[in-house]
Scaffold this active site. Sequence first.
Site, PDB file in Angstrom:
ATOM      1  N   TRP A   1       0.857  -1.186   0.000  1.00 19.18           N
ATOM      2  CA  TRP A   1       0.000   0.000   0.000  1.00 19.18           C
ATOM      3  C   TRP A   1       0.891   1.232   0.000  1.00 19.18           C
ATOM      4  O   TRP A   1       1.907   1.277   0.695  1.00 19.18           O
ATOM      5  CB  TRP A   1      -0.907   0.046   1.238  1.00 19.18           C
ATOM      6  CG  TRP A   1      -1.656   1.343   1.321  1.00 19.18           C
ATOM      7  CD1 TRP A   1      -2.786   1.672   0.641  1.00 19.18           C
ATOM      8  CD2 TRP A   1      -1.278   2.516   2.068  1.00 19.18           C
ATOM      9  NE1 TRP A   1      -3.151   2.968   0.927  1.00 19.18           N
ATOM     10  CE2 TRP A   1      -2.246   3.506   1.797  1.00 19.18           C
ATOM     11  CE3 TRP A   1      -0.222   2.815   2.935  1.00 19.18           C
ATOM     12  CZ2 TRP A   1      -2.184   4.777   2.366  1.00 19.18           C
ATOM     13  CZ3 TRP A   1      -0.159   4.088   3.498  1.00 19.18           C
ATOM     14  CH2 TRP A   1      -1.141   5.061   3.231  1.00 19.18           C
TER      15      TRP A   1
ATOM     16  N   GLU B   1      -3.056  -3.019  -2.544  1.00 16.84           N
ATOM     17  CA  GLU B   1      -4.172  -2.443  -1.781  1.00 16.84           C
ATOM     18  C   GLU B   1      -4.489  -1.030  -2.235  1.00 16.84           C
ATOM     19  O   GLU B   1      -3.614  -0.173  -2.296  1.00 16.84           O
ATOM     20  CB  GLU B   1      -3.808  -2.442  -0.290  1.00 16.84           C
ATOM     21  CG  GLU B   1      -4.838  -1.793   0.599  1.00 16.84           C
ATOM     22  CD  GLU B   1      -4.395  -1.734   2.055  1.00 16.84           C
ATOM     23  OE1 GLU B   1      -5.156  -1.182   2.877  1.00 16.84           O
ATOM     24  OE2 GLU B   1      -3.289  -2.227   2.382  1.00 16.84           O
TER      25      GLU B   1
ATOM     26  N   LYS C   1      -6.925   2.673  -2.252  1.00 22.67           N
ATOM     27  CA  LYS C   1      -7.523   3.609  -1.309  1.00 22.67           C
ATOM     28  C   LYS C   1      -8.253   4.693  -2.091  1.00 22.67           C
ATOM     29  O   LYS C   1      -7.821   5.082  -3.183  1.00 22.67           O
ATOM     30  CB  LYS C   1      -6.464   4.227  -0.400  1.00 22.67           C
ATOM     31  CG  LYS C   1      -7.055   4.975   0.801  1.00 22.67           C
ATOM     32  CD  LYS C   1      -5.996   5.276   1.859  1.00 22.67           C
ATOM     33  CE  LYS C   1      -6.638   5.857   3.115  1.00 22.67           C
ATOM     34  NZ  LYS C   1      -5.646   6.111   4.174  1.00 22.67           N
TER      35      LYS C   1
ATOM     36  N   ASP D   1      -9.522  -3.065   1.655  1.00 20.42           N
ATOM     37  CA  ASP D   1      -9.595  -2.537   3.017  1.00 20.42           C
ATOM     38  C   ASP D   1     -10.968  -1.920   3.207  1.00 20.42           C
ATOM     39  O   ASP D   1     -11.389  -1.066   2.424  1.00 20.42           O
ATOM     40  CB  ASP D   1      -8.489  -1.502   3.233  1.00 20.42           C
ATOM     41  CG  ASP D   1      -8.403  -1.022   4.669  1.00 20.42           C
ATOM     42  OD1 ASP D   1      -9.415  -0.491   5.175  1.00 20.42           O
ATOM     43  OD2 ASP D   1      -7.332  -1.136   5.283  1.00 20.42           O
TER      44      ASP D   1
ATOM     45  N   HIS E   1     -11.352   1.890   2.958  1.00 19.18           N
ATOM     46  CA  HIS E   1     -10.723   2.600   1.846  1.00 19.18           C
ATOM     47  C   HIS E   1     -11.675   2.928   0.704  1.00 19.18           C
ATOM     48  O   HIS E   1     -11.242   3.115  -0.432  1.00 19.18           O
ATOM     49  CB  HIS E   1      -9.537   1.785   1.311  1.00 19.18           C
ATOM     50  CG  HIS E   1      -8.345   1.844   2.188  1.00 19.18           C
ATOM     51  ND1 HIS E   1      -7.096   1.391   1.804  1.00 19.18           N
ATOM     52  CD2 HIS E   1      -8.180   2.317   3.455  1.00 19.18           C
ATOM     53  CE1 HIS E   1      -6.229   1.564   2.782  1.00 19.18           C
ATOM     54  NE2 HIS E   1      -6.871   2.127   3.796  1.00 19.18           N
TER      55      HIS E   1
ATOM     56  N   HIS F   1      -8.467  -6.348   4.522  1.00 18.17           N
ATOM     57  CA  HIS F   1      -8.081  -5.679   5.754  1.00 18.17           C
ATOM     58  C   HIS F   1      -9.382  -5.167   6.358  1.00 18.17           C
ATOM     59  O   HIS F   1     -10.019  -4.267   5.791  1.00 18.17           O
ATOM     60  CB  HIS F   1      -7.125  -4.520   5.500  1.00 18.17           C
ATOM     61  CG  HIS F   1      -5.692  -4.928   5.464  1.00 18.17           C
ATOM     62  ND1 HIS F   1      -4.671  -4.029   5.272  1.00 18.17           N
ATOM     63  CD2 HIS F   1      -5.102  -6.135   5.609  1.00 18.17           C
ATOM     64  CE1 HIS F   1      -3.503  -4.670   5.295  1.00 18.17           C
ATOM     65  NE2 HIS F   1      -3.754  -5.947   5.493  1.00 18.17           N
TER      66      HIS F   1
ATOM     67  N   ASP G   1     -11.740   6.974   6.719  1.00 24.21           N
ATOM     68  CA  ASP G   1     -10.878   5.836   7.026  1.00 24.21           C
ATOM     69  C   ASP G   1     -10.225   6.040   8.393  1.00 24.21           C
ATOM     70  O   ASP G   1      -9.024   6.275   8.509  1.00 24.21           O
ATOM     71  CB  ASP G   1      -9.807   5.694   5.935  1.00 24.21           C
ATOM     72  CG  ASP G   1      -8.886   4.512   6.171  1.00 24.21           C
ATOM     73  OD1 ASP G   1      -9.343   3.500   6.723  1.00 24.21           O
ATOM     74  OD2 ASP G   1      -7.697   4.619   5.803  1.00 24.21           O
TER      75      ASP G   1
ATOM     76  N   ASP H   1     -10.172   3.863  10.990  1.00 23.97           N
ATOM     77  CA  ASP H   1      -9.578   2.655  11.570  1.00 23.97           C
ATOM     78  C   ASP H   1     -10.014   2.410  13.010  1.00 23.97           C
ATOM     79  O   ASP H   1      -9.194   2.101  13.878  1.00 23.97           O
ATOM     80  CB  ASP H   1      -8.046   2.711  11.464  1.00 23.97           C
ATOM     81  CG  ASP H   1      -7.582   2.647  10.023  1.00 23.97           C
ATOM     82  OD1 ASP H   1      -7.786   1.605   9.389  1.00 23.97           O
ATOM     83  OD2 ASP H   1      -7.022   3.638   9.517  1.00 23.97           O
TER      84      ASP H   1
ATOM     85  N   ASP I   1      -7.044  -4.399  10.369  1.00 27.10           N
ATOM     86  CA  ASP I   1      -6.259  -3.165  10.260  1.00 27.10           C
ATOM     87  C   ASP I   1      -7.000  -2.032  10.956  1.00 27.10           C
ATOM     88  O   ASP I   1      -7.711  -1.258  10.337  1.00 27.10           O
ATOM     89  CB  ASP I   1      -6.014  -2.822   8.792  1.00 27.10           C
ATOM     90  CG  ASP I   1      -5.050  -1.652   8.626  1.00 27.10           C
ATOM     91  OD1 ASP I   1      -4.516  -1.168   9.643  1.00 27.10           O
ATOM     92  OD2 ASP I   1      -4.838  -1.213   7.475  1.00 27.10           O
TER      93      ASP I   1
END
Length: 420
Positions: free
Chosen positions: A185, A226, A228, A259, A262, A286, A294, A296, A326
């Site tokens: 990424w 990955e 985004k 992800d 993302h 993820h 994003d 997390d 993640d």
Amino acid sequence: MSVKENFENAKAQYEKWGGVSVEDVFQKLKQVPISIHCWQGDDIGGFEETDQELSGGIEVTGNYPGKATTPEELRSDLEKALSLIPGKHKINLHAIYAETDGKFVDRNELEPQHFEKWVNWAKEHGLGLDFNPTLFSHPKAKDGFTLAHPDKEVRDFWIQHCIQSRKIGAYFGEELGQPALTNIWIPDGYKDIPSDRLTPRKRLKESLDEIFAADVDETLNVDAVESKLFGIGSEAYVVGSHEFYMGYALKNNKLCLLDTGHYHPTEMVSNKISAMLLFNDRIALHVSRPVRWDSDHVIILDDELREIGLEIVRNDALDKVMIGLDFFDASINRVAAWTIGTRNMIKSLLYALLMPNDHLKKLQEEGNFTDRLALLEEFKTYPFGAIWDYYCEQMGVPVQEKWLDEVKEYERNVLSKRNS
């Protein structure tokens, strides 16, 4: 009633639906490794011999006491979390978690030997390891570009870092007897609307081509890329978009890693899984929890997480989807964060495995949407918790919230004694 008595009653309710065997469900679930991200334990700090600050559009908020500051502390914290999570899993490392014995080793010079202690620890605990090159928090990434950088010298540095990372992944696979997933990424992108979207993507493609041209045993190391949608400092344009990496992965036989944080807030990764599996032998995840962006957050057992589990299970894809986590929250106990998130990921798979998926598919194909909707709603209040409690007991981990007592004891005896 005891955990066993509650389980037997719940088991009878689920097994009245043909095709559901709780014992078979447990056997399947035991075989699914979740790749647990090490960076929750130290707020993505790593152990490089530099004072480089976190950058690249990544933010960790909070200052809860007890953050791991050494590899030994991080592994100790992981051991505690793993003792509270049912099953055998993998640990996902970033390149910044190398151990270089006090010497500065730049990222393009990292070798397998710098992760030998991690491998020995993983062997001791029967774990697998995954890997990620770290293309952020570095002087050569300070302007927000790495593999798509206009300067060839900068690109070459990061290309070499990614090649070395793939070799480290293969080392993990050879030593631990299970392939490592090495995922790339990058933060590359522009804050405002660019005048040229194509040229940076051409450079990224050429960089990836060079990275993957390096001879690395694909039975030991599995490559993933990955995407985004946007990041802090790259709000208008990200070079490595979903469309870019989906095309690149398909054309070059690499895994496309999705992800859950993302994408646009109204895009659901659960809705992408079946479409991706039609054209990809395997995909990677993820799993995170975006709150408006994003961010997390620690994953909870919400509708989307349950739907992710259902999409994997009802499409017979437990061996086709490599599941990683993640999230990074520094506002709560970090061992608790790992435990909550990982247990929830496993819960979502158990929930899906207990559903009479074939029957529900049949109702859909017959156009019997009344029965289908009614049953889906009724299953939400089936005694799933009794099945989960018994699974935890059988796997030798705490039942219900008893795990929290162990985390609090660990905080009193270990985490509270660390320098904040």
